[in-house]
Design a protein around this motif. Structure first.
Motif, PDB file in Angstrom:
ATOM      1  N   GLU A   1     -13.629  -6.366  -4.683  1.00  0.00           N
ATOM      2  CA  GLU A   1     -14.796  -7.213  -4.410  1.00  0.00           C
ATOM      3  C   GLU A   1     -14.485  -8.670  -4.734  1.00  0.00           C
ATOM      4  N   PRO A   2     -14.715  -9.580  -3.805  1.00  0.00           N
ATOM      5  CA  PRO A   2     -14.426 -11.000  -4.075  1.00  0.00           C
ATOM      6  C   PRO A   2     -15.325 -11.566  -5.175  1.00  0.00           C
ATOM      7  N   VAL A   3     -14.797 -12.538  -5.896  1.00  0.00           N
ATOM      8  CA  VAL A   3     -15.598 -13.273  -6.881  1.00  0.00           C
ATOM      9  C   VAL A   3     -16.433 -14.300  -6.123  1.00  0.00           C
ATOM     10  N   THR A   4     -17.721 -14.223  -6.274  1.00  0.00           N
ATOM     11  CA  THR A   4     -18.611 -15.139  -5.549  1.00  0.00           C
ATOM     12  C   THR A   4     -19.242 -16.188  -6.465  1.00  0.00           C
ATOM     13  N   THR A   5     -19.287 -15.913  -7.758  1.00  0.00           N
ATOM     14  CA  THR A   5     -19.868 -16.855  -8.721  1.00  0.00           C
ATOM     15  C   THR A   5     -18.798 -17.234  -9.731  1.00  0.00           C
TER      16      THR A   5
ATOM     17  N   ALA B   1      -9.174 -26.795 -17.258  1.00  0.00           N
ATOM     18  CA  ALA B   1      -8.986 -26.769 -15.806  1.00  0.00           C
ATOM     19  C   ALA B   1      -9.749 -25.602 -15.198  1.00  0.00           C
ATOM     20  N   GLN B   2     -10.252 -25.778 -13.997  1.00  0.00           N
ATOM     21  CA  GLN B   2     -11.061 -24.749 -13.339  1.00  0.00           C
ATOM     22  C   GLN B   2     -10.197 -23.550 -12.948  1.00  0.00           C
ATOM     23  N   PRO B   3     -10.517 -22.360 -13.469  1.00  0.00           N
ATOM     24  CA  PRO B   3      -9.790 -21.159 -13.033  1.00  0.00           C
ATOM     25  C   PRO B   3     -10.296 -20.693 -11.676  1.00  0.00           C
ATOM     26  N   GLU B   4      -9.453 -19.950 -10.957  1.00  0.00           N
ATOM     27  CA  GLU B   4      -9.836 -19.451  -9.645  1.00  0.00           C
ATOM     28  C   GLU B   4      -9.430 -17.988  -9.533  1.00  0.00           C
TER      29      GLU B   4
END
Length: 521
Positions: free
Chosen positions: A30-34, A331-334
């Motif tokens: 399932e993709p991360v959406t938030t 830093a923003q994680p993805e």
């Protein structure tokens, strides 16, 4: 003949594709959406003491030590003490991640930097006599590491009530157990903590590595079937260890740190679960840092320049830093996909069963031709002496049978070799389109060629009305006759034929299970 071979081959390929599709679990993460919202790009620790120690403030004295464990067992260790740092210093015991063991080879940069900031550090050797790929007991490991905590508390200058843990990767499944077992521990630093169970983390890491390597979509089918199955020989019970019940019982502060280039950990999901499970959690994300919070420089891998300072500020500033803002920074994680329980294969996807099938199929591919060859040779020799007819395979069967048996074996070996090469590229975080894409096409072409041989063989058996053995009279005027009631020699040849077919088909079904015959690329 050509069109019939094409039609039969297509029918077999569709049957194998459908078998592979319905035989095992699918992989649909399932993709991360938030995504997480970070307060600032700065990783500086709020509430840090303005006059606290910093890496480099003290010379470091290193001492090799021996740490006694329960049952008369001992392990080595490396104690690093800040010179002239005064009394009542904090202390940190380091808990190893997977694949590390000796103190001299682990945590050198971090343990030295923190010691130079005024914190006494102890890196023990990992106990390895009860630790293997097949068996790991995280609760038992926690008890072993607790002896290092006891040792550090007795070191002169260390405040025994201000000793905490620094746990990296797999060690983050161990340190929360230690915190619950020893209420006197003051804090823990979790570096690249999975938080989710090992099996889920492994599936997530494999998915990420394969995506980075640009493998064909069909290869992803192997993830739940490999990671989710019971591995051959048993063991691996630790794969489903859940650390969250221990995290939920935590009352001491936690500093969790991640590198944004770490593809093996669910950075955002792990953070959310930590925040849900424990109080006083501070999280930092370091730009371009890897699993060990190292960054690539022209001189090689080094610790992220802010990491040791931030950790030292957090430890030396406790208790003020435990709940100081910002809680999330860096830093923003993805994270692309969520980890979840890995689908379990059916009984025939069990590791012991799969290995057994491959071994049995290989044995049949050896025994079958031996029976055929032996019976044909024996019949030929007997015929020369007695004049009685010998036995052999029917006209036109030998070549496609050989193609089927050899093709099934070669395709299986090619698939194993391909997956091994892809695994190496993935772990090295490398790309090679010729190997990854070309290799997959090569495996599938071998599989198709094997199916064509099977189709030709099937059609010729049908032409012979099911008779696969003939008798051959001795002499130049030999005449071939299909036997309806084979004698002993023909029975052996027939048995060898069908054993070879059975072994080859078992391998083809196994190849279908692992995706070699799925529709599309």
């Amino acid at each position: 003949m050509f069109f019939r071979t094409v039609a039969t081959s297509a029918a077999i390929l569709v049957a194998l594709a459908l078998t592979g599709a319905v035989a095992g679990p699918v992989w649909e993460p399932e993709p991360v959406t938030t995504h997480l919202h970070l307060a600032t790009e700065s990783t500086a620790i709020g509430g840090a003491l303005p006059d606290g120690g910093a890496p480099g403030d003290h010379e470091v004295r290193e001492t090799e030590v021996t740490i006694p464990l329960a049952g008369g067992i001992e392990v080595g260790g490396l104690l690093r003490e800040p010179a002239d740092a005064g009394e009542d210093r904090p202390g940190i015991v380091f808990v190893h991640g997977a694949g590390t063991g000796k103190a001299a080879d682990a945590f050198t940069l971090a343990a030295t930097a923190l010691a130079s900031a005024g914190i006494t550090t102890l890196v023990p050797d990992k106990r390895l006599d009860n630790y293997s790929t097949r068996h790991r007991d995280y609760e038992e490991m926690a008890r072993d590491y607790s002896w290092s905590v006891r040792y550090l508390r007795d070191v002169p200058g260390v405040d025994p009530d201000d000793v905490g843990l620094y746990a990296e990767s797999e060690g983050a499944w161990v340190s929360p157990v230690m915190m619950v077992d020893d209420a006197r521990l003051a804090f823990q630093i979790l570096v690249s903590a999975p938080v989710v169970p090992p099996r889920q983390q492994a599936a997530y890491a494999v998915d990420n590595y394969l995506r980075n390597t640009d493998v064909p979509a069909g290869v992803f089918r192997a993830i739940p079937r490999a990671v989710g199955m019971k591995l051959p020989g048993g063991g691996f019970e630790y794969a489903d260890f859940d650390v969250r019940p221990w995290l939920e019982r935590q009352e001491d502060p936690i500093l969790a740190v991640y590198g944004t280039n770490d593809a093996s950990m669910p950075l955002e999901q792990g953070t959310r679960e930590l925040l849900d499970d424990a109080d006083d959690v501070t999280v930092r994300f370091y730009d371009r840092a890897n699993h060990g919070i190292n960054v690539e420089t022209p001189e090689g891998l080094v610790l992220h320049p802010d990491f040791a300072t931030d950790v030292a500020d957090w430890v030396l500033g406790l208790p003020a830093t435990a709940s100081a803002q910002p809680q999330l920074a860096g830093a923003q994680p993805e994270q692309l996909y969520l980890t979840a329980p890995v689908p379990q294969p059916h009984w025939y996807g069990d590791g012991d069963w799969l290995v057994g099938v491959v071994i049995a199929a290989g044995a049949l591919l050896v025994v079958g031709p031996l029976l055929i060859g032996g019976a044909v040779l024996a019949g030929h020799l007997a015929g020369r002496r007695s004049g009685r007819p010998g036995a052999r395979l029917g006209l036109g069967l030998r070549a496609p049978l050989t193609g089927l048996g050899v093709g099934a074996a070669v395709t299986t070996v090619a698939l194993v070799a391909y997956l091994a090469v892809v695994a190496r590229l993935a772990l090295d975080y490398e790309k090679d389109a010729l190997v990854v894409q070309g290799g997959w096409i090569g495996v599938r072409l071998l599989g198709i060629a094997t199916v064509v041989a099977a189709a030709i063989l099937l059609n010729r058996v049908r032409d012979l009305r099911g008779g696969v053995v003939v008798t051959v009279a001795t002499g130049a005027s030999s005449r071939i006759t299909i036997l309806e009631n084979p004698r002993a020699a023909t029975a052996v040849v027939s048995t060898g034929f069908w054993l070879t077919v059975l072994g080859a088909m078992a391998l083809l079904v196994t190849l279908a299970y692992w995706g070699a015959y799925q529709l599309g690329i």
